[in-house]
Design a protein around this motif. Sequence first.
Motif, PDB file in Angstrom:
ATOM      1  N   PRO A 183    -114.368 -37.691   7.456  1.00 29.08           N
ATOM      2  CA  PRO A 183    -114.780 -38.035   8.819  1.00 29.08           C
ATOM      3  C   PRO A 183    -115.627 -39.301   8.843  1.00 29.08           C
ATOM      4  O   PRO A 183    -116.527 -39.483   8.013  1.00 29.08           O
ATOM      5  CB  PRO A 183    -115.600 -36.818   9.255  1.00 29.08           C
ATOM      6  CG  PRO A 183    -115.116 -35.703   8.400  1.00 29.08           C
ATOM      7  CD  PRO A 183    -114.752 -36.321   7.089  1.00 29.08           C
ATOM      8  N   ALA A 184    -115.315 -40.187   9.775  1.00 27.95           N
ATOM      9  CA  ALA A 184    -116.038 -41.461   9.878  1.00 27.95           C
ATOM     10  C   ALA A 184    -117.377 -41.253  10.567  1.00 27.95           C
ATOM     11  O   ALA A 184    -117.584 -40.290  11.299  1.00 27.95           O
ATOM     12  CB  ALA A 184    -115.195 -42.464  10.664  1.00 27.95           C
ATOM     13  N   LYS A 185    -118.285 -42.172  10.315  1.00 31.98           N
ATOM     14  CA  LYS A 185    -119.598 -42.135  10.950  1.00 31.98           C
ATOM     15  C   LYS A 185    -119.672 -43.226  12.006  1.00 31.98           C
ATOM     16  O   LYS A 185    -119.096 -44.298  11.856  1.00 31.98           O
ATOM     17  CB  LYS A 185    -120.704 -42.324   9.914  1.00 31.98           C
ATOM     18  CG  LYS A 185    -120.801 -41.185   8.894  1.00 31.98           C
ATOM     19  CD  LYS A 185    -121.977 -41.394   7.967  1.00 31.98           C
ATOM     20  CE  LYS A 185    -122.088 -40.243   6.961  1.00 31.98           C
ATOM     21  NZ  LYS A 185    -122.402 -38.973   7.629  1.00 31.98           N
ATOM     22  N   ASP A 186    -120.406 -42.931  13.041  1.00 35.44           N
ATOM     23  CA  ASP A 186    -120.584 -43.908  14.102  1.00 35.44           C
ATOM     24  C   ASP A 186    -121.884 -44.664  13.870  1.00 35.44           C
ATOM     25  O   ASP A 186    -122.787 -44.198  13.163  1.00 35.44           O
ATOM     26  CB  ASP A 186    -120.618 -43.212  15.460  1.00 35.44           C
ATOM     27  CG  ASP A 186    -120.294 -44.159  16.608  1.00 35.44           C
ATOM     28  OD1 ASP A 186    -120.081 -45.360  16.330  1.00 35.44           O
ATOM     29  OD2 ASP A 186    -120.245 -43.693  17.756  1.00 35.44           O
ATOM     30  N   ARG A 187    -122.002 -45.854  14.449  1.00 37.91           N
ATOM     31  CA  ARG A 187    -123.218 -46.646  14.339  1.00 37.91           C
ATOM     32  C   ARG A 187    -124.204 -46.197  15.406  1.00 37.91           C
ATOM     33  O   ARG A 187    -123.820 -45.884  16.521  1.00 37.91           O
ATOM     34  CB  ARG A 187    -122.885 -48.128  14.552  1.00 37.91           C
ATOM     35  CG  ARG A 187    -124.069 -49.069  14.343  1.00 37.91           C
ATOM     36  CD  ARG A 187    -123.609 -50.521  14.404  1.00 37.91           C
ATOM     37  NE  ARG A 187    -123.287 -50.934  15.755  1.00 37.91           N
ATOM     38  CZ  ARG A 187    -124.173 -51.432  16.624  1.00 37.91           C
ATOM     39  NH1 ARG A 187    -125.444 -51.551  16.262  1.00 37.91           N
ATOM     40  NH2 ARG A 187    -123.801 -51.809  17.828  1.00 37.91           N
ATOM     41  N   PHE A 188    -125.461 -46.149  15.035  1.00 33.25           N
ATOM     42  CA  PHE A 188    -126.481 -45.820  16.016  1.00 33.25           C
ATOM     43  C   PHE A 188    -127.745 -46.600  15.693  1.00 33.25           C
ATOM     44  O   PHE A 188    -127.893 -47.183  14.618  1.00 33.25           O
ATOM     45  CB  PHE A 188    -126.763 -44.310  16.047  1.00 33.25           C
ATOM     46  CG  PHE A 188    -127.319 -43.763  14.765  1.00 33.25           C
ATOM     47  CD1 PHE A 188    -128.679 -43.673  14.568  1.00 33.25           C
ATOM     48  CD2 PHE A 188    -126.470 -43.337  13.749  1.00 33.25           C
ATOM     49  CE1 PHE A 188    -129.190 -43.172  13.390  1.00 33.25           C
ATOM     50  CE2 PHE A 188    -126.971 -42.835  12.563  1.00 33.25           C
ATOM     51  CZ  PHE A 188    -128.344 -42.751  12.386  1.00 33.25           C
ATOM     52  N   GLY A 189    -128.627 -46.623  16.627  1.00 34.25           N
ATOM     53  CA  GLY A 189    -129.859 -47.392  16.469  1.00 34.25           C
ATOM     54  C   GLY A 189    -130.094 -48.239  17.700  1.00 34.25           C
ATOM     55  O   GLY A 189    -129.364 -48.183  18.685  1.00 34.25           O
ATOM     56  N   VAL A 190    -131.114 -49.043  17.642  1.00 34.58           N
ATOM     57  CA  VAL A 190    -131.477 -49.888  18.771  1.00 34.58           C
ATOM     58  C   VAL A 190    -130.644 -51.152  18.758  1.00 34.58           C
ATOM     59  O   VAL A 190    -130.539 -51.832  17.749  1.00 34.58           O
ATOM     60  CB  VAL A 190    -132.976 -50.238  18.730  1.00 34.58           C
ATOM     61  CG1 VAL A 190    -133.347 -51.162  19.886  1.00 34.58           C
ATOM     62  CG2 VAL A 190    -133.815 -48.966  18.777  1.00 34.58           C
ATOM     63  N   VAL A 191    -130.016 -51.450  19.882  1.00 32.79           N
ATOM     64  CA  VAL A 191    -129.234 -52.675  20.006  1.00 32.79           C
ATOM     65  C   VAL A 191    -130.177 -53.818  20.343  1.00 32.79           C
ATOM     66  O   VAL A 191    -131.030 -53.702  21.223  1.00 32.79           O
ATOM     67  CB  VAL A 191    -128.169 -52.525  21.118  1.00 32.79           C
ATOM     68  CG1 VAL A 191    -127.378 -53.811  21.261  1.00 32.79           C
ATOM     69  CG2 VAL A 191    -127.238 -51.367  20.791  1.00 32.79           C
TER      70      VAL A 191
END
Length: 263
Positions: free
Chosen positions: A242-250
């Motif tokens: 399963p792939a991971k999504d990007r997260f954090g402050v843009v």
Amino acid sequence: MKPIKRKDYEAALRPMQVELTAMARWLQHSGQRLLVIVEGRDTAGKGGAIKAISEYLNPRQCRIVALPVPSDRERGQWYFQRYVPHLPAAGEIALFDRSWYNRAGVERVMGYATEAQVAAFLHAAPVFERQLVDDGLVMLKYWLCCDQAQQEERFAERLADPLKRWKLSPVDLQARSRYDDYTRAREAMLEATHTKHAPWTLVDFNDQRSGRLTLIRHLLDHLPDTHIPPEDMSLPPLPGKPAKDRFGVVKPIPAFVPAAGDD
């Protein structure tokens, strides 16, 4: 009778909501059209009943219709005209939170319609509804009953709760002293519009949870056999990890700085 406890209410409501999803599947499969009209006194619980019906239904298929005060243009139309565009198409459900019966209720009691207009409405409504039913529309009409003492408690609750104050209007406040007037208007409406092709069902909503269960059970029991097996679906294993999504402050976009010479 003691009010039904929340735990017992939710336990009874859940299987009915499963039946409602099956009903929606039947509508899609059969192309039937379902109109549910919910009328009643202020604070009776119309919105809560409609929410209980629609909570797990596809909003693209199930539409809630709660029209605002008519515009000047709409006041100059044929009375039923503003409601016709909101009737359900094939496979759809329309839940009317108040309806054309405004004319026989609030408009009559508050003096927004003349007695001649009310009389014309009471004559026309059964004819209009007969045309809808003859065209294949499935229509169920509910009036939610609420005693005046219970209504007063709910008005006070709305006044005290900042999250519910929006539900309290000047017309609602005037309705407090016109309980008997609304009763007489309702009785005249029932006498004229309770027909074999479009009957009214009165539901006790002094206990709103019990009332919702009663209304939904009646609705489900007065539809044809709605059993359509759900589509057979499965979730096969993913082909890889399963792939991971990007997260954090843009990071913010830099402000635009015009070049020298730009206006």
